[in-house]
Motif scaffolding. Structure first.
Motif, PDB file in Angstrom:
ATOM      1  N   VAL A  32       0.847  -1.193   0.000  1.00 37.35           N
ATOM      2  CA  VAL A  32       0.000   0.000   0.000  1.00 37.35           C
ATOM      3  C   VAL A  32       0.882   1.242   0.000  1.00 37.35           C
ATOM      4  O   VAL A  32       1.833   1.338   0.775  1.00 37.35           O
ATOM      5  CB  VAL A  32      -0.925   0.043   1.244  1.00 37.35           C
ATOM      6  N   GLY A  34       0.470   5.520   0.229  1.00 33.68           N
ATOM      7  CA  GLY A  34      -0.475   6.589   0.514  1.00 33.68           C
ATOM      8  C   GLY A  34       0.055   7.535   1.571  1.00 33.68           C
ATOM      9  O   GLY A  34       1.270   7.630   1.781  1.00 33.68           O
ATOM     10  N   ARG A  49      -4.285   6.443   4.340  1.00 32.61           N
ATOM     11  CA  ARG A  49      -5.209   6.637   3.224  1.00 32.61           C
ATOM     12  C   ARG A  49      -4.445   6.308   1.946  1.00 32.61           C
ATOM     13  O   ARG A  49      -3.575   7.062   1.503  1.00 32.61           O
ATOM     14  CB  ARG A  49      -5.737   8.064   3.197  1.00 32.61           C
ATOM     15  N   ALA A  50      -4.770   5.168   1.369  1.00 27.76           N
ATOM     16  CA  ALA A  50      -4.077   4.689   0.173  1.00 27.76           C
ATOM     17  C   ALA A  50      -4.423   5.553  -1.036  1.00 27.76           C
ATOM     18  O   ALA A  50      -5.468   6.211  -1.066  1.00 27.76           O
ATOM     19  CB  ALA A  50      -4.456   3.234  -0.095  1.00 27.76           C
ATOM     20  N   ASP A  51      -3.558   5.527  -2.025  1.00 30.66           N
ATOM     21  CA  ASP A  51      -3.762   6.309  -3.242  1.00 30.66           C
ATOM     22  C   ASP A  51      -5.060   5.943  -3.955  1.00 30.66           C
ATOM     23  O   ASP A  51      -5.637   6.776  -4.646  1.00 30.66           O
ATOM     24  CB  ASP A  51      -2.571   6.133  -4.200  1.00 30.66           C
ATOM     25  N   ASP A  52      -5.529   4.702  -3.768  1.00 32.79           N
ATOM     26  CA  ASP A  52      -6.785   4.287  -4.415  1.00 32.79           C
ATOM     27  C   ASP A  52      -8.021   4.614  -3.575  1.00 32.79           C
ATOM     28  O   ASP A  52      -9.131   4.254  -3.944  1.00 32.79           O
ATOM     29  CB  ASP A  52      -6.751   2.802  -4.775  1.00 32.79           C
ATOM     30  N   GLY A  53      -7.829   5.294  -2.435  1.00 33.58           N
ATOM     31  CA  GLY A  53      -8.948   5.695  -1.587  1.00 33.58           C
ATOM     32  C   GLY A  53      -9.261   4.735  -0.450  1.00 33.58           C
ATOM     33  O   GLY A  53     -10.035   5.057   0.448  1.00 33.58           O
ATOM     34  N   THR A  54      -8.662   3.553  -0.457  1.00 40.32           N
ATOM     35  CA  THR A  54      -8.859   2.592   0.625  1.00 40.32           C
ATOM     36  C   THR A  54      -8.218   3.140   1.897  1.00 40.32           C
ATOM     37  O   THR A  54      -7.160   3.763   1.841  1.00 40.32           O
ATOM     38  CB  THR A  54      -8.213   1.237   0.274  1.00 40.32           C
ATOM     39  N   SER A  75       5.147   3.920   1.769  1.00 39.40           N
ATOM     40  CA  SER A  75       4.878   2.672   1.060  1.00 39.40           C
ATOM     41  C   SER A  75       5.137   1.570   2.070  1.00 39.40           C
ATOM     42  O   SER A  75       6.242   1.467   2.610  1.00 39.40           O
ATOM     43  CB  SER A  75       5.789   2.510  -0.151  1.00 39.40           C
TER      44      SER A  75
END
Length: 105
Positions: A32, A34, A49-54, A75
């Motif tokens: 992950v 973010g 908060r991951a780059d994909d919104g998770t 990371s």
């Protein structure tokens, strides 16, 4: 017929059926990238908060202190815990398996 069977077997052999989510990750490991955020709920909670919104909740007693910096870009390899819940409920509870990089704000 024999050629088609060999092609089918070769394709099945080349397919990765492992449980790992990526090269070098443990069985539950997920990579992950973010930002770390400190959320002021109760005594406070750490969210990735991951780059994909998770979103993931990191437990302060388990995560390395260098990761727990509000605004840090990280990371990480996480072990998502299905056996734990939290009072904060700001994401899926996860343990840090490995730190790949930390960029302080």
């Amino acid at each position: 017929m024999r050629g088609a069977l060999l092609a089918l077997l070769a394709g099945a052999h080349a397919t990765d059926f492992s449980c790992s989510t990526g090269a070098g990750f443990g069985p539950g490991g997920v990579g992950v990238t973010g930002f770390i955020l400190f959320i002021e709920i109760g005594d406070g909670c750490w969210q990735l908060r991951a780059d994909d919104g998770t979103t993931f909740e990191l437990r302060a007693e388990q995560a390395p202190p260098r990761v727990l910096v509000d605004g840090a870009r990280v990371s990480l390899v996480l072990d998502v815990r299905k056996d734990l819940t939290s009072a904060c409920q700001v994401g899926r509870v996860a343990d840090v398996e490995r730190v790949e990089s930390v960029k302080l704000p």
